[in-house]
Design a protein around this motif. Sequence first.
Motif, PDB file in Angstrom:
ATOM      1  N   GLY A 279      11.186  29.294  86.242  1.00 42.56           N
ATOM      2  CA  GLY A 279      11.462  30.589  85.629  1.00 42.56           C
ATOM      3  C   GLY A 279      10.408  30.990  84.620  1.00 42.56           C
ATOM      4  N   THR A 280       9.591  30.046  84.229  1.00 45.21           N
ATOM      5  CA  THR A 280       8.621  30.394  83.196  1.00 45.21           C
ATOM      6  C   THR A 280       7.232  30.439  83.799  1.00 45.21           C
ATOM      7  N   ARG A 281       6.354  31.034  83.062  1.00 37.07           N
ATOM      8  CA  ARG A 281       4.976  31.144  83.530  1.00 37.07           C
ATOM      9  C   ARG A 281       4.057  30.456  82.538  1.00 37.07           C
ATOM     10  N   GLY A 282       3.204  29.653  83.036  1.00 34.16           N
ATOM     11  CA  GLY A 282       2.270  28.970  82.157  1.00 34.16           C
ATOM     12  C   GLY A 282       1.721  27.825  82.938  1.00 34.16           C
TER      13      GLY A 282
ATOM     14  N   LYS B 269       4.298  20.969  80.770  1.00 35.26           N
ATOM     15  CA  LYS B 269       3.574  20.397  79.636  1.00 35.26           C
ATOM     16  C   LYS B 269       2.721  19.208  80.073  1.00 35.26           C
TER      17      LYS B 269
ATOM     18  N   LEU C 164       8.693  34.237  80.962  1.00 37.61           N
ATOM     19  CA  LEU C 164       8.322  33.814  79.597  1.00 37.61           C
ATOM     20  C   LEU C 164       7.216  32.775  79.737  1.00 37.61           C
ATOM     21  N   ILE C 165       6.424  32.654  78.679  1.00 35.60           N
ATOM     22  CA  ILE C 165       5.338  31.672  78.742  1.00 35.60           C
ATOM     23  C   ILE C 165       5.822  30.348  78.164  1.00 35.60           C
ATOM     24  N   SER C 166       5.752  29.327  78.993  1.00 35.03           N
ATOM     25  CA  SER C 166       6.450  28.083  78.674  1.00 35.03           C
ATOM     26  C   SER C 166       5.898  27.365  77.449  1.00 35.03           C
ATOM     27  N   ASP C 167       4.617  27.555  77.180  1.00 36.06           N
ATOM     28  CA  ASP C 167       4.018  26.851  76.044  1.00 36.06           C
ATOM     29  C   ASP C 167       4.334  27.520  74.712  1.00 36.06           C
ATOM     30  N   LEU C 168       4.863  28.736  74.771  1.00 37.13           N
ATOM     31  CA  LEU C 168       5.132  29.461  73.528  1.00 37.13           C
ATOM     32  C   LEU C 168       6.628  29.443  73.258  1.00 37.13           C
TER      33      LEU C 168
ATOM     34  N   PHE D 148      12.027  26.647  72.811  1.00 35.39           N
ATOM     35  CA  PHE D 148      11.095  26.936  73.915  1.00 35.39           C
ATOM     36  C   PHE D 148      11.898  27.412  75.116  1.00 35.39           C
ATOM     37  N   PRO D 149      11.300  28.213  75.977  1.00 31.96           N
ATOM     38  CA  PRO D 149      12.024  28.782  77.114  1.00 31.96           C
ATOM     39  C   PRO D 149      12.828  27.744  77.886  1.00 31.96           C
TER      40      PRO D 149
END
Lengths: 811, 233
Positions: free
Chosen positions: A409-412, A416, B97-101, B142-143
């Motif tokens: 669901g997230t973008r990046g 990690k 959403l941006i996962s690192d933020l 975080f997301p």
Amino acid sequence: MFRDIKYAWRLLLKTPSFTGITVVVLAIGLGLSIYMFSIINMLAYKQLDIPHYERLVMVDAVVDGMENQGNVYAHDYDYMKQRQQSFAEFSAYISISLSLSNGKEAQRYEGAFIEPKAFSLFGGHAHLGRTFIDSDVKKAFIDTERNPDHSDVVIISYQVWQDYYNKNKDVIGKTVQVNGKVHTVIGVMNEGFAYPRNQSVWVPIKVAANQKAGQGGWQVSIVAQLKPNISLPAAQQELMTYSKELTAKYPESNTNVSVHSRTLVQMMMDNSMMIVYLLTGATIFIMALVITNVGNLMLARAMERSKEVAIRSALGAPRSRIIRQMLLETIIICLIGGFFGVILAGWGLDITRPLFQTFGIGASWWTFNLGAEELAIAAWIIFFTSLLTGLLPAIKASNSDINRTLRDGTRGAKSKSSAKLTKVLVSSEIFLSCALLILAGVMIFGVNDALNADYGFKSKGILSARFALNTDDYKNTVTRNLYHQRLIQALMKEPGIENATSASALPGRSSGRQSIQIEDMANQDKQYPRSYFMTISKNYFEFLGVPILEGRAFNDNDAIDSLPVVIISANFAKKFWPNSSAIGKRIKTEPNNPESEWLTIVGISKHLIHSQPFGDEQFRPAIYVPNSQLAYQYQYIAIKTSLDPYQLQKTLIDTAAKVDSNIPLYNMFSLSDRLEHRVGAMVFVGKIFIIFGALSLILAAAGIYGIMSRSVTQRTQEFGVRRALGAIDKDIYQLLLKQGLTMLFAGISVGAILGYLAVNMLSGVLLTLSGYYPAVTIAVLSTISVTFIAATLIPAFKVLKLEPNSALRYE
Amino acid sequence: MNSIIELNSIDKSFLTDEVETLALSSIVLTINKGEFVSITGPSGCGKSTLLSLLGLLDTASQGQFVLNGQDTSELSKNERAKIRNKEIGFIFQSFNLISDLDVYENVELPLTYRKDLSEAEIKTRVNDALAKVDMGHRNKHFPSQLSGGQQQRVAIARALAGSPSILLADEPTGNLDSKNAQMVMDLLHALHKEGATICMVTHDQHCADSASRRISLFDGRVVEDTNLSNQAA
Ligand SMILES: Nc1ncnc2c1ncn2[C@@H]1O[C@H](COP(=O)(O)OP(=O)(O)O)[C@@H](O)[C@H]1O
Ligand SMILES: [Mg+2]
């Protein structure tokens, strides 16, 4: 299992460019490391065919804190031998050139005076006849050069038996002149026996009962075999005790003189231990780069399939099966790469074989091919490589969360851990390549310096040869000097020869060093200064083009009965008479020996390098006395020509034969060849480092680009989101650079530090390197930084060319 | 009238593997300030494509698109980015959403691309936006630590933070369960009441009907355009 292999094979064939690139990278990396480790293994660890090889120890003298500077005094050897408890065998030898002559044909060989035990110590046995026994050895130490009193038995090598005696079975009992004295051949050694290095004629050494203590004198090399339960340090400690006793008893000769024991394994590598470490380190770094690169390629492949893998495991496929599948692919690729790597390594060993044979120490023992041992090394390297490269993708696959992969669901960055992995991979590539490139750059400059070193004389067009005057016809300095002069005169008359000279040593051809006593000068160090010592013909300096800076060269007035004179090198003068002229001062070469004459300094010559142009050796001082006042039995003759010096080989031999047919010339070399041989190892290291440097640059550039472009491509969607929210291209570039800078900075700082440590470790030992560190480091760091920035921005540029919509839809 | 969006005979085609797909053809459409438009139609009919054209995430192959009185074909890449940043708020089906933020940083993101806002201003705006979606207490999360509904609320806050003149939502409830979906719809309606202009793509009949105007697409064409404002809640 077989089906899995077939499937893996099919998958690899489906992506030929991926498979091709990976195989090429692996083949180069594996080839280089198999090659390097074969050489290192051979230099350092190869078991020679010698019983208890690992327990063999060389004992060298340490003078002025410098190892291997001259051998152990025969008296000291005897003293230690009587007392020592650590060694099962304690045996002395002296290497020497010996000529064999049957009255018609004289031939010169490397030989040695040895003790009877040495044959079995080195695993030798007689092919014909017998080896020495104790009764062959008389109770008097041989006088190697001035007053030979050799025993009358000799043993020859298989090679000599073959070449000189045409494998004549009746050779045993035949007589032959060894250095002009009649000997009986009592044995032929087994094929390949060349103790201690490349010797082929052996004469018994005679232990000196009357060797006077405290006056220095004759020196021997010591080889010993440790008792099985004694460690080297313990043995060394025992010898040091005797060494201290000797210093206390005979301060004049033994102050600052001690001994150092090394195993033969270490001795074989001599000073090249450093080079071996260096090459090992560099090879490991290259291999780490290769593994990182290939690992990354495999990882990318695994990631591409992560959705497939997730779906499969969602459908119930056991994860172990999936991991096995991936590992299989890695193993297949590594095996193919390894196969080509072995071929490359074999080829490399082939082309470097001749080079290594010029190195000297132990060269005749070394084998240069891919034997069972090398193939075993190759197998290990390939095994570890496939393990390490397969590890990353496998861990990745086993960690990935199916749910996450299927519905992210997230973008990046995908997760990690993946971002962290990218950072680790890129920083490693950067630091590995920076360290390697710094080292390679500094080494290349250092070697280049050494090769272009100013020896202080003109070596071009000089041919040199050695000869020994037999002691019956040439008993003293006058007759010897006469021979020198006649040979020089005869040679100068020959067409093509412009000049000729003779000397007890020539630059690049080793000469002994002598302790020097200076008149009216207190000896601050308790230890007499040491200097190269040469006896020369009067035209020596003119011949070499070396200027006399002060005073005069030798001339015809320096006769046997006139004032004994000496010329010293500029750095000798500068060291002891920094503020005044050395001319007229007096020195002697046998300190405290009242019979030794004082030599008056009449000239100061420009410094010239007598040994190697590296490290401290290049600065060693020298003193010269005229042949008209002192001439030894052994001497070099040198001629100068504007032709190719080897064209005059025959002229040289024939002319010498005309002057005296009993004096053969041997060991003929052009001086420039000789100098090149001495730096042969360095040339090799320099070339290897050019390859290392180029390879690490290519691997690093390809690797960094590969990882960064994947990391950027993975973030395509994230950039789509950011752009949807109003980010312009510059914002994205800035973001990437800001994030990349930490990786870059971490990588280059670690790399620069590692490079610095390596350079520091080597500097002075091998070459003078540290001067190049700053410039090379700046060049390397900027190259890598530019590479890294390009690797970051180019893929980003591609992604940003897409409409944000396509980026958002990117899978 | 107060038109925000005017589309004149818009065509959009994609070229993939030598095959041309006509995703939109001859779209003529005007959207006025304060409207809540729902766009429906079967999968693949071009809804998302239309929305991305409206949001300047893509350019039309043919036709004219006037946004706030300006012909968008004349805009440079950076000007389009600036308009997306100031005038348009996006809400995606998959939240994006941006996962690192963390939550705060995600909402702050569009504001950081404006160079004219002070730290303090940004802070108030972000906090206001988060308060609106009732996510103020999750600033530092975080997301990955949030549920789907919470993530979508943060995404809405992010769309609101820049006070855009139009909100574009592509199936905002598509990945949510009915309870969370209702919450998101309530939020959109509340925003609409406050005067926001909203364009929302949806599959859900009920959601579509709750808007003030419903447009149906079929095979890249507008096949229905109904004003629902009287029936709406
Ligand atoms: N970036 C693109 N590249 C190629 N084809 C696309 C792209 N975006 C959309 N399409 C195609 O355009 C058509 C409409 O897609 P889309 O607007 O996503 O439909 P919807 O959102 O109504 O399900 C589909 O056939 C889709 O495959
Ligand atoms: Mg869609």
